[in-house]
Design a protein around this motif. Structure first.
Motif, mmCIF file in Angstrom:
data_model
loop_
_atom_site.group_PDB
_atom_site.id
_atom_site.type_symbol
_atom_site.label_atom_id
_atom_site.label_comp_id
_atom_site.label_asym_id
_atom_site.label_seq_id
_atom_site.Cartn_x
_atom_site.Cartn_y
_atom_site.Cartn_z
ATOM 1 N N PHE A 102 0.849 -1.193 0.000
ATOM 2 C CA PHE A 102 0.000 0.000 0.000
ATOM 3 C C PHE A 102 0.883 1.241 0.000
ATOM 4 C CE2 PHE A 102 0.812 -1.193 4.374
ATOM 5 C CZ PHE A 102 1.114 -0.005 5.015
ATOM 6 N N ASP A 103 0.327 2.367 -0.432
ATOM 7 C CA ASP A 103 1.042 3.641 -0.410
ATOM 8 C C ASP A 103 0.916 4.234 0.987
ATOM 9 O OD1 ASP A 103 1.761 3.405 -3.042
ATOM 10 O OD2 ASP A 103 0.107 4.633 -3.800
ATOM 11 N N LEU A 104 2.052 4.439 1.647
ATOM 12 C CA LEU A 104 2.068 4.869 3.043
ATOM 13 C C LEU A 104 2.183 6.385 3.195
ATOM 14 C CD1 LEU A 104 2.284 4.173 6.087
ATOM 15 C CD2 LEU A 104 4.768 3.883 5.734
ATOM 16 N N LEU A 105 3.145 6.996 2.485
ATOM 17 C CA LEU A 105 3.488 8.399 2.727
ATOM 18 C C LEU A 105 3.727 9.169 1.440
ATOM 19 C CD1 LEU A 105 6.168 7.732 5.495
ATOM 20 C CD2 LEU A 105 3.817 8.498 5.888
ATOM 21 N N GLY A 106 3.660 10.492 1.571
ATOM 22 C CA GLY A 106 4.085 11.401 0.522
ATOM 23 C C GLY A 106 5.081 12.397 1.088
ATOM 24 N N ASN A 107 5.785 13.123 0.218
ATOM 25 C CA ASN A 107 6.811 14.059 0.662
ATOM 26 C C ASN A 107 6.928 15.195 -0.345
ATOM 27 O OD1 ASN A 107 8.937 15.044 2.280
ATOM 28 N ND2 ASN A 107 9.869 13.022 2.508
ATOM 29 N N ARG A 108 7.723 16.210 -0.006
ATOM 30 C CA ARG A 108 8.013 17.327 -0.901
ATOM 31 C C ARG A 108 9.521 17.415 -1.101
ATOM 32 N NH1 ARG A 108 4.207 21.352 -1.474
ATOM 33 N NH2 ARG A 108 5.525 21.951 -3.244
ATOM 34 N N LEU A 109 9.913 18.028 -2.193
ATOM 35 C CA LEU A 109 11.321 18.196 -2.532
ATOM 36 C C LEU A 109 11.715 19.651 -2.302
ATOM 37 C CD1 LEU A 109 13.341 16.104 -3.776
ATOM 38 C CD2 LEU A 109 12.896 17.195 -5.992
ATOM 39 N N ILE A 118 19.681 19.227 -2.648
ATOM 40 C CA ILE A 118 18.275 18.915 -2.879
ATOM 41 C C ILE A 118 17.936 17.674 -2.066
ATOM 42 C CG2 ILE A 118 16.542 18.226 -4.579
ATOM 43 C CD1 ILE A 118 18.066 19.819 -6.674
ATOM 44 N N VAL A 119 16.981 17.818 -1.166
ATOM 45 C CA VAL A 119 16.572 16.729 -0.283
ATOM 46 C C VAL A 119 15.060 16.773 -0.123
ATOM 47 C CG1 VAL A 119 18.766 16.763 0.975
ATOM 48 C CG2 VAL A 119 16.834 18.107 1.833
ATOM 49 N N TYR A 120 14.530 15.834 0.642
ATOM 50 C CA TYR A 120 13.113 15.880 0.978
ATOM 51 C C TYR A 120 12.879 16.925 2.070
ATOM 52 C CZ TYR A 120 12.823 11.340 -1.399
ATOM 53 O OH TYR A 120 12.886 10.324 -2.311
ATOM 54 N N ALA A 121 11.692 17.463 2.111
ATOM 55 C CA ALA A 121 11.340 18.437 3.151
ATOM 56 C C ALA A 121 11.514 17.848 4.542
ATOM 57 C CB ALA A 121 9.901 18.903 2.950
ATOM 58 N N THR A 122 11.221 16.563 4.682
ATOM 59 C CA THR A 122 11.340 15.913 5.988
ATOM 60 C C THR A 122 12.792 15.788 6.439
ATOM 61 O OG1 THR A 122 11.222 13.784 4.841
ATOM 62 C CG2 THR A 122 9.181 14.644 5.795
ATOM 63 N N ASP A 123 13.715 15.674 5.506
ATOM 64 C CA ASP A 123 15.138 15.627 5.868
ATOM 65 C C ASP A 123 15.579 16.964 6.432
ATOM 66 O OD1 ASP A 123 15.726 12.943 4.891
ATOM 67 O OD2 ASP A 123 15.412 13.781 2.901
ATOM 68 N N ALA A 124 15.120 18.039 5.814
ATOM 69 C CA ALA A 124 15.491 19.373 6.283
ATOM 70 C C ALA A 124 15.005 19.612 7.704
ATOM 71 C CB ALA A 124 14.930 20.431 5.333
ATOM 72 N N VAL A 125 13.835 19.072 8.034
ATOM 73 C CA VAL A 125 13.292 19.214 9.393
ATOM 74 C C VAL A 125 14.212 18.555 10.416
ATOM 75 C CG1 VAL A 125 11.398 18.480 10.907
ATOM 76 C CG2 VAL A 125 10.895 19.415 8.648
#
Length: 270
Positions: free
Chosen positions: A108-115, A197-204
């Motif tokens: 199943f699709d669990l998560l989404g993210n931003r770049l 360039i990373v995912y928004a969650t990495d920056a957090v």
């Protein structure tokens, strides 16, 4: 044919050693661990918390092996003992499914993210990320840290975004590729590259970088993290862990880290 700059003359050797260490760490299951989860490196902070919460809730232990989705998928193909796989893009899960390594009906699709575009300088000016924006001019002679652009999902999405915005050809000579997105984040955090360039969650998860721009979602394919049980593992425990990932406790952790949650307790095959 664009060339990619590395972080020094021994970069290839260092990368080989890193990959060897990852392989060694993920192909041996500790006897005390009840379940082994292979997860994309961008999930580190969330999965560290979720694994601890899972143990507290069930009394069972979860060993989480993190890395680039491509490398983890290859290890699974080669027989690495894993019960659950959470990939940072659908293609690597598709590959395992085609090989008969995904338990039918468990995916199943669990998560989404931003770049996002990040900077080492905490006071760096915002960047208007739009078609034709002058990222190459912003870099000058410096480097842009990205995950491997032809293998690791964050790098694939990043290259797609830069291509869609019409700036890839100008930026490509400045790209310094890292083994996974958390490695790219670490390069920027340490000042080895001024931008990345990373995912928004990495920056957090890293207070030594700042977000200077967010890539339009229309500039790259949707960032989707599929999860599934693997035929190489314990399907009963895997099903329990996947149910936990769809539960309220895990959902709260994912949301706190900035992910978009795409599923619920009743979710099934994507």
């Amino acid at each position: 044919m664009p060339s990619f700059r590395s972080f020094g003359p021994a970069a290839a050797t260092r990368l080989a050693l890193i990959m060897a260490c990852v392989m060694a760490a993920t192909t041996v299951r500790a006897a005390a661990d009840d379940i082994t989860v292979f997860a994309a490196a961008s999930l580190k902070t969330a999965m560290d918390t979720i694994a601890a919460d899972w143990t507290a809730a069930t009394g069972l232990t979860a060993a989480v092996s993190l890395g680039g989705s491509s490398e983890l998928a290859r290890q699974i193909q080669q027989g690495a003992p894993a019960d659950v796989f959470v990939s940072a893009n659908p293609e690597w899960m598709d590959l395992l499914e085609a090989d008969g390594l995904v338990v039918s009906g468990s995916r199943f699709d669990l998560l989404g993210n931003r770049l996002v575009l990040i900077a080492h300088d905490r006071d760096a000016a915002p960047v208007d990320i739009a078609p034709g924006f002058d990222l190459a001019g912003l870099l000058g002679e410096d480097r842009l840290a990205m995950a491997m652009v032809d293998a690791v999902p964050a790098g694939i999405y990043g290259k797609a975004a830069l291509t869609g915005l019409g700036v890839w050809d100008a930026v490509a000579p400045h790209v310094a590729q890292a083994s996974n997105v958390r490695a790219a984040l670490a390069y920027v955090a340490a000042g080895e590259a001024p931008f990345g360039i990373v995912y928004a969650t990495d920056a957090v998860a890293e207070d030594r970088v700042s977000v200077v721009g967010t890539f339009p979602e229309t500039s790259h394919p949707a960032i989707v993290y599929p999860a599934a049980a693997l035929t190489t593992g314990d399907s009963s425990l895997a099903a329990d862990f996947l149910t936990y990932l769809r539960g309220d406790a895990a959902r709260d952790v994912f949301l706190q880290q900035g992910f978009t949650v795409l599923t619920s307790k009743t979710a099934g095959r994507n």
